[in-house]
Design a protein around this motif. Structure first.
Motif, PDB file in Angstrom:
ATOM      1  N   THR A   1     -45.947 -19.583  47.407  1.00 48.90           N
ATOM      2  CA  THR A   1     -47.000 -18.792  46.765  1.00 48.90           C
ATOM      3  C   THR A   1     -46.428 -18.018  45.582  1.00 48.90           C
ATOM      4  O   THR A   1     -47.014 -17.970  44.497  1.00 48.90           O
ATOM      5  CB  THR A   1     -47.605 -17.794  47.777  1.00 48.90           C
ATOM      6  N   ARG A   2     -45.262 -17.412  45.803  1.00 51.40           N
ATOM      7  CA  ARG A   2     -44.612 -16.622  44.753  1.00 51.40           C
ATOM      8  C   ARG A   2     -44.359 -17.497  43.515  1.00 51.40           C
ATOM      9  O   ARG A   2     -44.631 -17.096  42.388  1.00 51.40           O
ATOM     10  CB  ARG A   2     -43.294 -16.073  45.316  1.00 51.40           C
ATOM     11  N   ALA A   3     -43.870 -18.688  43.766  1.00 47.30           N
ATOM     12  CA  ALA A   3     -43.582 -19.597  42.658  1.00 47.30           C
ATOM     13  C   ALA A   3     -44.856 -19.931  41.893  1.00 47.30           C
ATOM     14  O   ALA A   3     -44.871 -19.982  40.662  1.00 47.30           O
ATOM     15  CB  ALA A   3     -42.925 -20.864  43.189  1.00 47.30           C
TER      16      ALA A   3
ATOM     17  N   ALA B   1     -48.293 -19.190  37.162  1.00 42.55           N
ATOM     18  CA  ALA B   1     -49.602 -18.845  36.593  1.00 42.55           C
ATOM     19  C   ALA B   1     -49.458 -17.700  35.593  1.00 42.55           C
ATOM     20  O   ALA B   1     -50.058 -17.719  34.518  1.00 42.55           O
ATOM     21  CB  ALA B   1     -50.569 -18.461  37.708  1.00 42.55           C
ATOM     22  N   GLU B   2     -48.641 -16.703  35.940  1.00 40.18           N
ATOM     23  CA  GLU B   2     -48.441 -15.567  35.040  1.00 40.18           C
ATOM     24  C   GLU B   2     -47.812 -16.025  33.743  1.00 40.18           C
ATOM     25  O   GLU B   2     -48.249 -15.663  32.654  1.00 40.18           O
ATOM     26  CB  GLU B   2     -47.540 -14.523  35.698  1.00 40.18           C
TER      27      GLU B   2
ATOM     28  N   SER C   1     -48.889 -13.464  28.177  1.00 50.16           N
ATOM     29  CA  SER C   1     -47.656 -13.442  27.409  1.00 50.16           C
ATOM     30  C   SER C   1     -47.092 -12.029  27.430  1.00 50.16           C
ATOM     31  O   SER C   1     -47.842 -11.062  27.546  1.00 50.16           O
ATOM     32  CB  SER C   1     -47.938 -13.867  25.974  1.00 50.16           C
ATOM     33  N   PRO C   2     -45.782 -11.887  27.297  1.00 49.32           N
ATOM     34  CA  PRO C   2     -45.187 -10.550  27.245  1.00 49.32           C
ATOM     35  C   PRO C   2     -45.799  -9.715  26.122  1.00 49.32           C
ATOM     36  O   PRO C   2     -45.965  -8.512  26.269  1.00 49.32           O
ATOM     37  CB  PRO C   2     -43.714 -10.826  26.974  1.00 49.32           C
ATOM     38  N   GLU C   3     -46.199 -10.370  24.998  1.00 48.77           N
ATOM     39  CA  GLU C   3     -46.797  -9.630  23.880  1.00 48.77           C
ATOM     40  C   GLU C   3     -48.132  -9.032  24.308  1.00 48.77           C
ATOM     41  O   GLU C   3     -48.467  -7.903  23.949  1.00 48.77           O
ATOM     42  CB  GLU C   3     -47.028 -10.536  22.669  1.00 48.77           C
ATOM     43  N   ALA C   4     -48.916  -9.827  25.075  1.00 49.21           N
ATOM     44  CA  ALA C   4     -50.222  -9.334  25.523  1.00 49.21           C
ATOM     45  C   ALA C   4     -50.030  -8.123  26.430  1.00 49.21           C
ATOM     46  O   ALA C   4     -50.755  -7.131  26.315  1.00 49.21           O
ATOM     47  CB  ALA C   4     -50.980 -10.429  26.270  1.00 49.21           C
TER      48      ALA C   4
END
Ligand code: HEC
Length: 251
Positions: free
Chosen positions: A54-56, A61-62, A67-70
């Motif tokens: 599930t974690r994977a 999905a993330e 994105s880190p910018e978002a």
């Protein structure tokens, strides 16, 4: 001595049998080792497998969606809101713990007669530039939501030309001290911003009078100055839930 049992040949075969038995054991151990080379799996490991899976999936999905910018740009907006909403402790009456200091304080707060606060001031009395300067500095706070020129924006209605800004002073003071939520009509358009406006009761009476005077006399607005003495009587309302337009005096 029994010559049939004790002779070198018999001793030698006994020795060989002994060696053979050792070899058989060694072979057995080798076979056991061969089939058990893998890392041991504990019950905990086995139970954790679905969680790892599930974690994977979540990580994937993330990574695919946010994105880190978002996240960074969302943080800029959210942290501003958090910074300005920090003093809001109570949003609904249900949040006030019965019997607490806050509940006692609010129950003891006298009902304020807003007539004196809203008594019409001479419209042409000059506005003190020092008060305007205090107000301008304080307005930085409002500008985050209402725009640099009070023009309003995606998260707050306009202050420029707002009938509320030019209207009764007690409304404006209450909005500062308690925040505002629910539908409100400004310049003929209805707004109902999620979360509403946070209370800004951490400002001093002079700062509130200053910023309201500034807002009432900038961006094309023209209304009499607000005095600290008009703010002080309403202090007792700090801590009450966000006010609604229905509770305010119609402008
Ligand atoms: C965190 C964002 C935020 C900040 C900071 C903020 N406001 Fe507001 N303000 C709002 C929102 C949102 C509303 C509309 C609330 C609703 O939908 O009920 C509002 C409504 C108002 C209103 C009534 C409606 C109108 O546009 O005339 C006045 C007056 C007002 N704010 C004044 C101020 C002043 C003065 C400051 C600075 C001291 C300030 N606000 C700071 C978000 C903010």
């Amino acid at each position: 001595m029994d010559p049939s049992r004790d002779n070198p040949i018999i001793r030698f075969t006994t020795f060989l049998w002994g060696m053979g038995t050792f070899l058989i054991f060694a072979l057995l151990l080798a076979v056991i080792w061969f089939f058990n080379r893998a890392e041991p799996t504990t019950v905990e490991d086995a139970a954790a497998q679905p969680r790892y899976a599930t974690r994977a999936k979540i990580d994937a999905a993330e990574a695919a969606n946010i994105s880190p910018e978002a996240i960074e740009s969302a943080m800029v907006v959210v942290s501003k809101q958090l910074a300005s909403s920090k003093p809001v402790a109570i949003e609904t009456p249900a949040q006030i713990v019965p019997g607490s200091e806050t509940s006692k304080k609010l129950a003891a707060a006298p009902a304020v007669d807003t007539k004196a606060i809203d008594a019409p001031a001479a419209a042409d009395s000059p506005v003190d530039p020092a008060v305007m300067a205090t107000g301008k500095a304080q307005f930085m706070l409002c500008a985050a939501c209402h725009g640099q020129n009070g023009e309003g924006g995606p998260i707050a209605p306009p202050l420029a030309g707002s009938e509320w800004v030019a209207g009764p002073v007690s409304n404006l003071v209450r909005i500062q001290l308690r925040g505002l939520q629910g539908p409100i009509t400004v310049k003929g358009k209805e707004y109902n911003m999620p979360g509403g406006m946070a209370a800004l009761g951490f400002q001093t009476d002079e700062q509130i009078a200053g910023v309201l005077t500034y807002v009432r006399n900038s961006f094309g607005n023209k209304a009499p100055a607000v005095k600290a003495e008009q703010v002080t009587p309403l202090r007792g309302e700090v801590g009450k839930p966000q006010i609604t337009a229905a509770e305010l005096t119609k402008p």
